[in-house]
Design a protein around this motif. Sequence first.
Motif, PDB file in Angstrom:
ATOM      1  N   UNK A 332       0.934  -1.418   0.004  1.00 38.24           N
ATOM      2  CA  UNK A 332      -0.073  -0.154  -0.111  1.00 38.24           C
ATOM      3  C   UNK A 332       0.962   1.248  -0.078  1.00 38.24           C
ATOM      4  N   UNK A 333       1.692   1.263   0.935  1.00 41.17           N
ATOM      5  CA  UNK A 333       2.759   2.412   0.950  1.00 41.17           C
ATOM      6  C   UNK A 333       3.492   2.564  -0.138  1.00 41.17           C
ATOM      7  N   UNK A 334       4.162   1.610  -0.918  1.00 40.70           N
ATOM      8  CA  UNK A 334       5.101   1.608  -2.011  1.00 40.70           C
ATOM      9  C   UNK A 334       4.341   2.079  -3.177  1.00 40.70           C
ATOM     10  N   UNK A 335       2.926   1.462  -3.492  1.00 43.19           N
ATOM     11  CA  UNK A 335       2.196   2.094  -4.649  1.00 43.19           C
ATOM     12  C   UNK A 335       1.791   3.300  -4.296  1.00 43.19           C
ATOM     13  N   UNK A 336       1.064   3.624  -3.377  1.00 43.92           N
ATOM     14  CA  UNK A 336       0.535   4.840  -3.180  1.00 43.92           C
ATOM     15  C   UNK A 336       1.386   5.964  -2.657  1.00 43.92           C
ATOM     16  N   UNK A 337       2.252   5.526  -1.951  1.00 47.01           N
ATOM     17  CA  UNK A 337       3.255   6.515  -1.149  1.00 47.01           C
ATOM     18  C   UNK A 337       4.680   6.727  -2.091  1.00 47.01           C
ATOM     19  N   UNK A 338       4.927   5.930  -3.057  1.00 47.23           N
ATOM     20  CA  UNK A 338       6.157   6.156  -3.439  1.00 47.23           C
ATOM     21  C   UNK A 338       5.953   5.767  -5.193  1.00 47.23           C
ATOM     22  N   UNK A 339       5.277   4.888  -5.610  1.00 44.61           N
ATOM     23  CA  UNK A 339       5.076   4.840  -7.295  1.00 44.61           C
ATOM     24  C   UNK A 339       4.085   6.044  -7.563  1.00 44.61           C
ATOM     25  N   UNK A 340       2.962   6.166  -6.868  1.00 46.57           N
ATOM     26  CA  UNK A 340       1.818   7.102  -7.361  1.00 46.57           C
ATOM     27  C   UNK A 340       2.580   8.546  -6.905  1.00 46.57           C
ATOM     28  N   UNK A 341       3.455   8.812  -5.886  1.00 47.20           N
ATOM     29  CA  UNK A 341       4.068  10.218  -5.889  1.00 47.20           C
ATOM     30  C   UNK A 341       4.909  10.590  -6.770  1.00 47.20           C
ATOM     31  N   UNK A 342       5.946   9.504  -7.095  1.00 49.87           N
ATOM     32  CA  UNK A 342       6.734   9.926  -7.923  1.00 49.87           C
ATOM     33  C   UNK A 342       6.271  10.041  -9.644  1.00 49.87           C
ATOM     34  N   UNK A 343       5.328   9.152  -9.685  1.00 50.83           N
ATOM     35  CA  UNK A 343       4.775   9.469 -11.224  1.00 50.83           C
ATOM     36  C   UNK A 343       4.058  10.465 -11.283  1.00 50.83           C
ATOM     37  N   UNK A 344       3.278  11.157  -9.974  1.00 52.07           N
ATOM     38  CA  UNK A 344       2.812  12.536 -10.103  1.00 52.07           C
ATOM     39  C   UNK A 344       3.772  13.421 -10.281  1.00 52.07           C
ATOM     40  N   UNK A 345       4.746  13.477  -9.799  1.00 54.92           N
ATOM     41  CA  UNK A 345       5.972  14.319  -9.834  1.00 54.92           C
ATOM     42  C   UNK A 345       6.369  14.223 -11.423  1.00 54.92           C
ATOM     43  N   UNK A 346       6.576  13.155 -11.855  1.00 57.67           N
ATOM     44  CA  UNK A 346       7.006  13.079 -13.475  1.00 57.67           C
ATOM     45  C   UNK A 346       5.987  13.491 -14.416  1.00 57.67           C
ATOM     46  N   UNK A 347       4.843  13.471 -14.096  1.00 61.41           N
ATOM     47  CA  UNK A 347       3.641  13.954 -14.998  1.00 61.41           C
ATOM     48  C   UNK A 347       3.545  15.484 -14.707  1.00 61.41           C
ATOM     49  N   UNK A 348       3.750  15.823 -13.532  1.00 66.97           N
ATOM     50  CA  UNK A 348       3.802  17.311 -13.482  1.00 66.97           C
ATOM     51  C   UNK A 348       4.897  18.071 -14.050  1.00 66.97           C
ATOM     52  N   UNK A 349       6.057  17.447 -14.277  1.00 70.88           N
ATOM     53  CA  UNK A 349       7.003  18.111 -15.145  1.00 70.88           C
ATOM     54  C   UNK A 349       6.569  18.035 -16.732  1.00 70.88           C
ATOM     55  N   UNK A 351       3.737  18.625 -17.240  1.00 68.68           N
ATOM     56  CA  UNK A 351       2.514  19.727 -17.625  1.00 68.68           C
ATOM     57  C   UNK A 351       1.331  19.019 -18.076  1.00 68.68           C
ATOM     58  N   UNK A 352       1.156  18.044 -17.557  1.00 73.55           N
ATOM     59  CA  UNK A 352      -0.289  17.384 -17.780  1.00 73.55           C
ATOM     60  C   UNK A 352      -1.256  18.077 -17.077  1.00 73.55           C
ATOM     61  N   UNK A 353      -2.669  18.177 -17.431  1.00 69.49           N
ATOM     62  CA  UNK A 353      -3.787  18.746 -16.701  1.00 69.49           C
ATOM     63  C   UNK A 353      -3.568  17.882 -15.146  1.00 69.49           C
ATOM     64  N   UNK A 354      -4.116  18.547 -14.154  1.00 69.74           N
ATOM     65  CA  UNK A 354      -4.102  18.029 -12.791  1.00 69.74           C
ATOM     66  C   UNK A 354      -5.117  16.963 -12.843  1.00 69.74           C
ATOM     67  N   UNK A 355      -6.248  17.076 -13.373  1.00 72.39           N
ATOM     68  CA  UNK A 355      -7.146  16.130 -13.206  1.00 72.39           C
ATOM     69  C   UNK A 355      -6.902  14.795 -13.921  1.00 72.39           C
ATOM     70  N   UNK A 356      -5.921  14.723 -15.081  1.00 73.09           N
ATOM     71  CA  UNK A 356      -5.315  13.720 -15.599  1.00 73.09           C
ATOM     72  C   UNK A 356      -4.403  12.970 -14.810  1.00 73.09           C
ATOM     73  N   UNK A 357      -3.732  13.940 -14.094  1.00 65.80           N
ATOM     74  CA  UNK A 357      -2.666  13.172 -13.098  1.00 65.80           C
ATOM     75  C   UNK A 357      -3.165  12.382 -12.031  1.00 65.80           C
ATOM     76  N   UNK A 358      -4.278  13.181 -11.424  1.00 61.73           N
ATOM     77  CA  UNK A 358      -5.124  12.485 -10.306  1.00 61.73           C
ATOM     78  C   UNK A 358      -5.649  11.241 -10.760  1.00 61.73           C
ATOM     79  N   UNK A 359      -6.404  11.167 -12.051  1.00 59.99           N
ATOM     80  CA  UNK A 359      -7.025  10.206 -12.604  1.00 59.99           C
ATOM     81  C   UNK A 359      -5.945   8.813 -12.579  1.00 59.99           C
ATOM     82  N   UNK A 360      -4.859   9.172 -13.383  1.00 58.58           N
ATOM     83  CA  UNK A 360      -3.775   8.204 -13.374  1.00 58.58           C
ATOM     84  C   UNK A 360      -3.105   7.655 -12.166  1.00 58.58           C
ATOM     85  N   UNK A 361      -2.881   8.566 -11.224  1.00 60.29           N
ATOM     86  CA  UNK A 361      -2.246   8.191  -9.837  1.00 60.29           C
ATOM     87  C   UNK A 361      -3.282   7.383  -8.956  1.00 60.29           C
ATOM     88  N   UNK A 362      -4.490   8.392  -8.727  1.00 58.74           N
ATOM     89  CA  UNK A 362      -5.253   7.818  -7.600  1.00 58.74           C
ATOM     90  C   UNK A 362      -6.355   6.713  -8.152  1.00 58.74           C
TER      91      UNK A 362
END
Lengths: 733, 73
Positions: A332-349, A351-362
């Motif tokens: 749970x921690x690895x997927x939601x606390x590590x994979x998801x957050x680093x992918x979020x960071x990657x997607x933010x760089x 400049x993808x729309x925030x809703x798309x980042x949220x859909x992909x990660x969450x």
Amino acid sequence: MATTDLPSPPAGTLLSPQKQLTIAFAGNPNVGKTALINALSGSRLQVGNWPGVTVEKKQATFTYQDYHLTLIDLPGTYSLSPHTIEERVCRDYLMASPPDLIVNVVDATNLERNLYLTHQLRELQLPMVMALSMWDDGLKKGYQIDCDTFRDHVQIPVIPTVAPSRQGIDALLRAILATVTEPPAPALPYLPPVEQAIQLANEHLPQDTLVPSPLRRWLSIRLLESDPDVLQRMSHYHAQDVAPWFIAQIEQIKNLSGEEPALLMAQHRQIWASQVVPLVLRKPAGPARDLTDSVDKFLLSRSFGIPAFLLILLTVFKLTFDISKPFVDWIDGFINGFVAQWITLGLETLHLPTFLISLLTEGVIGGAGLVLTFVPVLMFLYLFLAILEESGYMARAAFLMDRVMHRFGLNGKAFIPLLVGYGCNVPAVYATRTLENQTDRRLTVSILSFMSCGAKLPIYVLFTAVFFERSQAMIIMGMYLLGVMVAILWAIILRKTTYKEAMPAFIMELAPYRVPSFKSLWGSIWFKTRAFIRQAGTVIAATMIILWSLVNLPYGAPPEKTLLGISAQTIAPVFIPQGFGNRWEAVASIIPGFMAKEMVVGTLGVVLKAEAKSVPAKPGAFWSDLGKQITDLGLACVTAGKSLLGNILPATFVIAKQQPSPIFTAIHNTFTPLTALSYMVFNLLLLSCVSVIGAIIHEFNKPYLGYVLLLTTGTAYIISALVYGAGRVFGYQ
Amino acid sequence: MAPITDFSANSQLRICDIAGSRDLRKRIESMGIAIGKNVELLKNVGNAVILKTENTRIAIRVGQGIQIYAQQP
């Protein structure tokens, strides 16, 4: 399905066109068919010690010389008469697509019982080879089997085998290839008047009949045995006079001999087996007591049987959930606390729309993470269930529990899945596979969700901590007891209504105790876990995306304006009888609760605006974050190890002390003690989560899922309304 | 001759008759409990019995057990 090339074919043959051969392995339960297929093909198929564990048809393919062989693992059966699901599966398979050859696997330590099926298989008039399994066990018992004399009497090649050490495996393969092109041995005749009736029937059957021509004699026998399905199919596909002709023949034989042909034939096979065995087997004199009898004397005794069973089950339960919990938390921690957050960071760089980042990660990653969190608990549960099955203890457990369970219309074997349900309903649905009867399986799954799963406990803990701090343990225990009472009540009602067919006979083989092999245990675990990830996992992941949409759309809207908030406000009045219909937040938390009960508390936090914020990933800290994940995995292993030595009570039942937090106040302001109780009861009796839905669809079908949903939701709705109503009568609000 | 459920544990028995439905009789016979066979009654725990024949142990609920008749040889 596995493809291997064992043993090595001569050079050059792989390029030549290969002949396809289908070989079906048939035999009694627990005779080692699967182990033989494993030894021949190098594949890993499931091996169970529970009669009828291989209900699914499984197969292994491999190439040898000019041949491409497909080995079919038929379910273990005592006969081909359709008394059980396994026997029906066998009969239907043989009727629809007869194999090129049958390998009749016969337990060398149980010849007479096994030969009953041999006689029936010989009726099929297909090329056949007998593999004498567990030859080493026979030798240990001092058995001497004369294989040459045996072959003369059964008129098929007889090959002694020991699957784990591959003894006799090459000889078996050679015998298969030598026999497959030979004409089958002549039929074993029955006594008159049955044999005459079979001959007559062969002439009377239409040329273009249900089965290929070699099986005509067998079809006649099935019809004279009054096989209802085959009679019906004959009436459907052929001239209407075929079935009446057979019924007239059956009556005629009954008048002549005083018995139905089915019983005459059964007795004939039994007598044939009892005549052949003394001619081929020499046993040492003296009592045949062995280790199994000595262990059974203790494990099935009146005084120690039930306590030993409860101790074994408590241990299995504790091991399953306590060992897996640190790994579940880590995933749970690895997927939601590590994979998801680093992918979020990657997607933010990017400049993808925030809703798309949220859909992909969450949504997407969160969904996959949820599926993966079930993997440790399922793997450990499958491991321990496989040990119980393969050791031979599972059948004993069913025998012990049947005494209590059958009073409520349940089979003794239902106890295991119901107990597993306290940990998690998902593996419990799969654990019902140990019930050989489909009616018993459905009845058990219908009441399964009333066994309060581990994910529901945080709801009780939170609500009791807020409202019933002094009697917290008692209220929580009361929840569990209420679940049991509702389950028993429904079991009795359903057995008398929906599942009112007479309780199936409890006749079960208690196979000798055996030490499970690592290979077969791993095969069993991996086979089932992979099936879960592929099939139930897809449903779970898809639903998680729907849940994301409900909680987040329109994107950026406050909780009450999201799809979830709007739907909750719309359906909230439905929950007026339960007392919490005037608070849309309470209803909003039930909707994601359907996806996963773990989300109820979290959603309450969101909609009551009292949730904790997660810490985003910091650029540049990737390697230190990864290092922390690896350290955490190590810690999870240590925690899992420690939990083995810790508290005797499984962690699922340990109530952790809750520290007052913003959500305490929020819940206190939203619920009253009575509505909190009604809310807990509603969640207790509701189907656990979408993962259970996935498992039920995987194991049964959608209409049955609809039935279970209606039953559990209706029960939850009515009982929680009754709790609220009763509370109101006593003056509570 | 009496139902097997009437005998005590560790009795050596010979099966004399199997009553009940055709399916029940065929099923019991296919599992190795047939008329004329010698069996050992390993356990009789009130609600069920365990019979042993060859290397096979069969647990039978009392409802079906009372339909299997045996005698001591």
